[in-house]
Scaffold this active site. Structure first.
Site, PDB file in Angstrom:
ATOM      1  N   SER A 187      -7.404  15.135  -7.015  1.00 35.04           N
ATOM      2  CA  SER A 187      -6.856  15.451  -5.692  1.00 35.04           C
ATOM      3  C   SER A 187      -5.638  16.368  -5.749  1.00 35.04           C
ATOM      4  CB  SER A 187      -6.482  14.165  -4.951  1.00 35.04           C
ATOM      5  OG  SER A 187      -5.526  13.423  -5.694  1.00 35.04           O
TER       6      SER A 187
ATOM      7  N   ASP B 114       4.207  10.821  -1.912  1.00 37.73           N
ATOM      8  CA  ASP B 114       3.757   9.427  -1.903  1.00 37.73           C
ATOM      9  C   ASP B 114       3.864   8.783  -3.279  1.00 37.73           C
ATOM     10  OD1 ASP B 114       1.728  10.680  -3.257  1.00 37.73           O
ATOM     11  OD2 ASP B 114       0.109  10.064  -1.912  1.00 37.73           O
TER      12      ASP B 114
ATOM     13  N   HIS C 242       1.107  12.472  -5.177  1.00 40.09           N
ATOM     14  CA  HIS C 242       0.704  13.791  -4.685  1.00 40.09           C
ATOM     15  C   HIS C 242       1.930  14.649  -4.381  1.00 40.09           C
ATOM     16  CE1 HIS C 242      -2.771  11.106  -3.823  1.00 40.09           C
ATOM     17  NE2 HIS C 242      -3.407  12.126  -4.381  1.00 40.09           N
TER      18      HIS C 242
END
Length: 266
Positions: A14, A211, A214
């Site tokens: 991600s 977070d 990320h």
């Protein structure tokens, strides 16, 4: 007929997938494509949530043949999910030995070797448990799914694999930690790391990861600087501004004449 543009292929999870996103600001992939525009195509093959086992499974389906599109650069950036704890409910954990083996299988896969690309391994960044734990709680977990100490082991494994295979490594864990007051050289197993719930919140890590995992733009800026610095050191002829642009400039009559003469007849 092969593609006109060769590729700068980004393979990851991600963190790679989100690196074109402009909602927060600076993005790594977007900045890289801006540098290499009309020189190389930056291809983002980031897959949110993937670990190296899943990456190895999908690799044959996403790597083009050299006849379709030549990969000139390949970044391999996994580990944030593999480093999840073995008993974490997310089921993303990959044992450390398998993680290293999977990375080696990726970079030595026949479909990768066929391109003979310039490979860059990227070690996973730190985890800030202070920001990640609330997210785990929202998912109903009873304990944190990733820890600072475990993530360091996976980052170290990438560095070791790079040395074994003689491949360059962007040590993102070290680059992020350099922004804290942490003395990397003095750390030993058992010492607490910035990002651990057992230590105070570290402001530098908050600035880099929104977070706890990320990236904020500041984190992507570090990734961009580290990758472009490595390219300049190892492959100075591949720095973006030193590469010729692809296809003629709109007002370059001689180049247009040569281009038209080189086109296959219809």
């Amino acid at each position: 007929m092969p593609a006109v543009y060769e590729q700068f292929f980004l393979f990851g999870d991600s963190i790679t997938q989100d690196s074109f996103d402009q909602q927060r600001g600076f993005g790594f992939s977007a900045a890289l494509q801006a540098d290499y525009i009309r020189r190389l195509d930056v291809v983002n093959r980031g897959f949110s949530g993937y670990n190296t086992r899943q990456a190895l499974s999908v690799l044959p389906s996403i790597i083009p043949s050299p006849e379709q599109a030549k990969i000139r650069f390949l970044t391999v950036f996994f580990g944030a999910n593999d480093a999840s704890l073995p008993n974490a409910p997310n089921k993303q954990h990959i044992p450390l030995d398998e993680y290293k083996a999977n990375l080696e299988k990726i970079v030595t896969h026949p479909q990768i070797v066929a391109h003979n690309p310039r490979i860059i391994l990227i070690a996973p960044p730190p985890i800030n448990e202070h920001l990640w734990w609330p997210r785990d709680q929202e998912s109903g977990y009873t304990s944190v799914s990733r820890t600072a100490a475990t993530t360091k082991e996976y980052a170290d494994a990438v560095v070791g694999l790079g040395a074994k295979l003689n491949l360059p490594v962007v040590n993102l864990w070290k680059a992020f930690m350099a922004k804290t007051n942490f003395q990397i050289g003095g750390w030993k197993v058992g010492d607490l790391l910035p990002g651990s719930l057992e230590t105070a919140q570290n402001d530098a890590l908050v600035e880099l990861m929104y977070d706890g995992l990320h990236f904020h733009p500041a984190g992507y800026e570090i990734l961009y600087q580290e990758v472009t610095k490595l390219i300049a050191e190892l492959w100075p002829d591949q720095v973006a501004e030193k590469l010729p642009t692809i296809l003629p400039g709109w007002n370059d009559a001689a180049a247009w004449q040569a281009w038209e003469a080189s086109k296959p007849s219809q």
